[in-house]
Design a protein around this motif. Sequence first.
Motif, PDB file in Angstrom:
ATOM      1  N   GLU A 240      15.776   9.999  -5.394  1.00 14.08           N
ATOM      2  CA  GLU A 240      16.667  10.257  -4.417  1.00 14.08           C
ATOM      3  C   GLU A 240      15.894  10.396  -3.017  1.00 14.08           C
ATOM      4  O   GLU A 240      16.306   9.875  -2.108  1.00 14.08           O
ATOM      5  N   ASP A 241      14.796  10.978  -2.944  1.00 12.63           N
ATOM      6  CA  ASP A 241      13.813  10.918  -1.743  1.00 12.63           C
ATOM      7  C   ASP A 241      13.382   9.664  -1.530  1.00 12.63           C
ATOM      8  O   ASP A 241      13.227   9.127  -0.295  1.00 12.63           O
TER       9      ASP A 241
ATOM     10  N   LEU B 246       6.337  11.252  -3.263  1.00 16.29           N
ATOM     11  CA  LEU B 246       7.879  11.583  -2.787  1.00 16.29           C
ATOM     12  C   LEU B 246       8.023  12.467  -4.361  1.00 16.29           C
ATOM     13  O   LEU B 246       7.542  12.155  -5.309  1.00 16.29           O
TER      14      LEU B 246
ATOM     15  N   GLU C 123      16.309   7.835   0.441  1.00  6.76           N
ATOM     16  CA  GLU C 123      16.274   8.226   1.805  1.00  6.76           C
ATOM     17  C   GLU C 123      15.198   7.749   2.585  1.00  6.76           C
ATOM     18  O   GLU C 123      15.327   7.538   3.827  1.00  6.76           O
TER      19      GLU C 123
ATOM     20  N   SER D  49      11.285  12.829  -5.718  1.00  3.68           N
ATOM     21  CA  SER D  49      12.405  12.326  -6.705  1.00  3.68           C
ATOM     22  C   SER D  49      12.960  10.960  -6.188  1.00  3.68           C
ATOM     23  O   SER D  49      12.636  10.443  -4.959  1.00  3.68           O
TER      24      SER D  49
END
Length: 244
Positions: A154-155, A150, A158, A152
């Motif tokens: 944030e990814d 991934l 999610e 980030s």
Amino acid sequence: MPKFFVGRESIDGDRALITGDDAGHIVRVLRKSPGDEIILCDGEGRDYHCRVLSIDGGVLCEITGSFESSSEPDVDVGVFLAFTKGERLELAIQKCVELGAAALYPFPSARCVARYGPAELVKKAERWQRIADEASKQSMRARPPAVRPLSSFEDMLEGALKYSRRVILYEMEKDMPLREAIGGDFGSIALITGPEGGFEEKEIEAARKAAITPVTIGKRILRAETAPICALAAVMYQTGNLGG
């Protein structure tokens, strides 16, 4: 008996053809010859007992029997591992595959020492997937786990949301043990572990807002590569997928 993965397109009736690096390994390293036996897996949960027929232009095998593999755990565990330097992440990936992880998601975190640009991350992903594939063969897995890096934090948050249970290991958490957080029966769980320096407090707060539970796995501080292995082993044991 050695095990190899093949696509369903390589299986035709009672024949299977192995090509590429695996064929070379079978012939040059394992020194298999016509009449020897190997196990093939279609990567979808089915194993095939095979007898080598020929080794010219690939390894042609006769399928002598097939059966549903019993090696896969009945819980879907996604392991989210923060980038770590050197061979530490490779070790964690290898051992998590052996223990039964369904998927692995390396990701960047604020205190990560290791940093990868887009091009380098593509190369790393290829190497990590090879490590996962080899660990799958060694541990007789039926489905090689995908390694999906991934880009980030944030990814990562999610991605964790698709799992029914979500926990993040945090060395400052004192009250919520992993065992209590994962509870009883569940279909899937995201295990999230940090880098060498641990998670920043703002990252833990972001995880809380994403309905991810910070947990402790004991009084000792584990190395970044040890924590995911330990947590995954604990989940597999608690769900009856480790220990017989």
